[in-house]
Design a protein around this motif. Structure first.
Motif, PDB file in Angstrom:
ATOM      1  N   PHE A  27       0.836  -1.196   0.000  1.00  0.00           N
ATOM      2  CA  PHE A  27       0.000   0.000   0.000  1.00  0.00           C
ATOM      3  C   PHE A  27       0.871   1.245   0.000  1.00  0.00           C
ATOM      4  CE2 PHE A  27      -2.825  -3.108   2.175  1.00  0.00           C
ATOM      5  CZ  PHE A  27      -3.859  -3.102   1.252  1.00  0.00           C
ATOM      6  N   LEU A  28       0.235   2.384  -0.268  1.00  0.00           N
ATOM      7  CA  LEU A  28       0.922   3.667  -0.193  1.00  0.00           C
ATOM      8  C   LEU A  28       1.245   4.003   1.255  1.00  0.00           C
ATOM      9  CD1 LEU A  28       1.680   6.129  -2.105  1.00  0.00           C
ATOM     10  CD2 LEU A  28      -0.425   7.177  -1.254  1.00  0.00           C
TER      11      LEU A  28
ATOM     12  N   VAL B 274       4.728  -0.352   4.961  1.00  0.00           N
ATOM     13  CA  VAL B 274       4.224  -0.554   3.607  1.00  0.00           C
ATOM     14  C   VAL B 274       5.373  -0.453   2.612  1.00  0.00           C
ATOM     15  CG1 VAL B 274       1.897   0.307   4.082  1.00  0.00           C
ATOM     16  CG2 VAL B 274       3.680   1.904   3.334  1.00  0.00           C
ATOM     17  N   THR B 275       5.141  -1.046   1.432  1.00  0.00           N
ATOM     18  CA  THR B 275       6.135  -0.938   0.366  1.00  0.00           C
ATOM     19  C   THR B 275       6.094   0.434  -0.298  1.00  0.00           C
ATOM     20  OG1 THR B 275       4.635  -1.779  -1.330  1.00  0.00           O
ATOM     21  CG2 THR B 275       5.939  -3.407  -0.095  1.00  0.00           C
ATOM     22  N   HIS B 276       4.944   1.104  -0.219  1.00  0.00           N
ATOM     23  CA  HIS B 276       4.693   2.419  -0.797  1.00  0.00           C
ATOM     24  C   HIS B 276       4.435   2.353  -2.296  1.00  0.00           C
ATOM     25  CE1 HIS B 276       4.304   6.695  -0.244  1.00  0.00           C
ATOM     26  NE2 HIS B 276       5.225   6.988  -1.151  1.00  0.00           N
ATOM     27  N   THR B 277       3.950   1.214  -2.786  1.00  0.00           N
ATOM     28  CA  THR B 277       3.525   1.165  -4.175  1.00  0.00           C
ATOM     29  C   THR B 277       2.432   2.201  -4.424  1.00  0.00           C
ATOM     30  OG1 THR B 277       2.460  -0.154  -5.899  1.00  0.00           O
ATOM     31  CG2 THR B 277       1.934  -0.738  -3.638  1.00  0.00           C
TER      32      THR B 277
ATOM     33  N   HIS C 255      10.838   4.820  -4.291  1.00  0.00           N
ATOM     34  CA  HIS C 255       9.403   4.908  -4.558  1.00  0.00           C
ATOM     35  C   HIS C 255       9.036   3.856  -5.613  1.00  0.00           C
ATOM     36  CE1 HIS C 255       9.044   8.782  -2.492  1.00  0.00           C
ATOM     37  NE2 HIS C 255       7.753   8.776  -2.759  1.00  0.00           N
ATOM     38  N   PRO C 256       8.237   2.860  -5.268  1.00  0.00           N
ATOM     39  CA  PRO C 256       7.783   1.907  -6.298  1.00  0.00           C
ATOM     40  C   PRO C 256       6.631   2.525  -7.100  1.00  0.00           C
ATOM     41  CG  PRO C 256       7.828   0.934  -4.088  1.00  0.00           C
ATOM     42  CD  PRO C 256       7.870   2.411  -3.925  1.00  0.00           C
TER      43      PRO C 256
END
Length: 362
Positions: free
Chosen positions: A20-21, A47-50, A143-144
């Motif tokens: 998630f962001l 979170v991965t920050h996708t 940033h993904p």
């Protein structure tokens, strides 16, 4: 959702990463209440920050509603608790390898100033009794957003191929925690002749390369047979000075409540063998990340950004609203004191906590 649980001498710590962001504390606390056998303050949710994921905050959609689905968020919380509880049932004796090194190749860069980013990648790998890795944690700032938020699709972006490559090359289950990737450390998908490659193939290239670099970095690291585990938690309070952020907090049903213009979240500090891990509830700029790592006391220092909350960009008072380039990150920060408060409280936390082990002591 991926969960990694460590246990030693009655102390359990869960590290969770979701595609998630951001994941607000109000949902995180719902997850923690559904987990048995781990102290709530010892459950770190990041979170991965996708940028290609559903909204967990309920940001206003401009039509009187929000862009999130309450039923979906209930499902997410249930699945996250299930993942943590399942990880507990799969606890097994393990040895650890911890390493830090520069990830080489076109992986990330700073969109604002190309060289102002941290190329270091830290890796924690768990090995079973047969010397086979069964979990590999990757901590790197990026940033993904190769695909971005405008495609109308749901995707882990480059993190999906990262996980696939780790599994395919004997690293076991991968788990990614972002680092200090604020302002604006993004995926290096620049084309040689200008423009950007916003394709799934580019997600595969970058994710695969980062996975290969992480496995290379950790490959020759010495094994830690009985790494000491210590987990501490403290409240961290920020004033909300940005009109935009205050308005978003008031309008978003899943965002934290600002009491008297202030927000309080949780900061964790973990010693795991010769590694030290500090959580950051947002997107710290690279200079803050570098400074914190330099002042931390582990042989390997990791920053888990966007963990336990995601309060926007975190920059120093000197950088706040100082350059035209920083207009966006300043507007989407809680305020000019956010970075200073984070650094001061983090260093106080580090200095008042036990010293991490060295390999010679194990």
């Amino acid at each position: 959702v991926r969960a990694l649980v460590f246990e030693q001498d009655g102390t359990r710590v869960a590290i969770v990463s979701a595609d998630f962001l951001g994941f607000p504390a109000v949902l995180g606390n719902q997850v923690r209440s559904a987990v048995k056998g781990i102290a709530p303050e010892n459950i770190l949710i990041g979170v991965t920050h996708t940028h290609s994921a559903p909204d967990c905050y309920g940001f206003p959609d401009g039509k009187g509603g929000t862009s999130s689905d309450p039923k979906y968020l209930e499902l997410v919380c249930a699945r996250m608790a299930e993942a943590i509880n399942e990880a507990v049932t799969k606890l097994q004796p393990a040895r650890l390898k911890v390493a830090t090194g520069e990830a080489k190749g076109a992986i990330a860069y700073n969109y604002y100033a190309p060289q102002l980013y941290d190329p270091r990648c830290s890796v924690i790998q768990a090995l079973d009794a047969s010397d086979r890795p069964f979990a590999t944690l990757v901590n790197y700032a990026i940033h993904p957003e190769v695909l971005g938020s405008d495609r109308g699709i749901c995707s882990p972006d480059l993190i999906g191929p990262l996980y696939d490559e780790i599994a395919a090359n004997g690293g076991g289950t991968g788990i990614f925690l972002n680092s200090a990737q604020g302002g604006m450390v993004t995926a290096d998908n620049r084309r040689p002749n200008g423009g950007e490659a916003g394709t799934w193939a580019e997600c595969q290239r970058i994710g695969t390369l980062l996975a290969d670099e992480a496995l290379r970095i950790v490959q020759s690291a010495p094994e830690q047979r009985s790494p000491k585990l210590v987990c501490s938690a403290r409240p961290l309070t920020f004033p909300v000075e940005s009109p935009l952020m205050l308005a978003l907090l008031k309008a978003s049903p899943k965002a934290a409540d600002a009491v008297d213009g202030k927000l309080t979240t949780q900061m964790n500090l973990i010693n795991l063998g010769n590694a030290q891990i500090l959580t950051i509830p947002g997107e710290a700029l690279p200079n803050i990340g570098y400074y914190l790592k330099r002042k931390m006391r582990g042989e390997h220092n990791l920053l888990f950004g966007l963990t336990n909350d995601a309060f926007g960009y975190i920059l120093t008072k000197e950088d706040y609203d100082s350059f035209k380039r920083y207009e966006y990150v300043s507007r989407t920060s809680l305020g000019e004191r956010t970075g200073e408060i984070l650094v001061n409280e983090a260093l106080k936390f580090v200095n008042e906590s036990p010293q991490p082990e060295t390999l010679a002591k194990q």
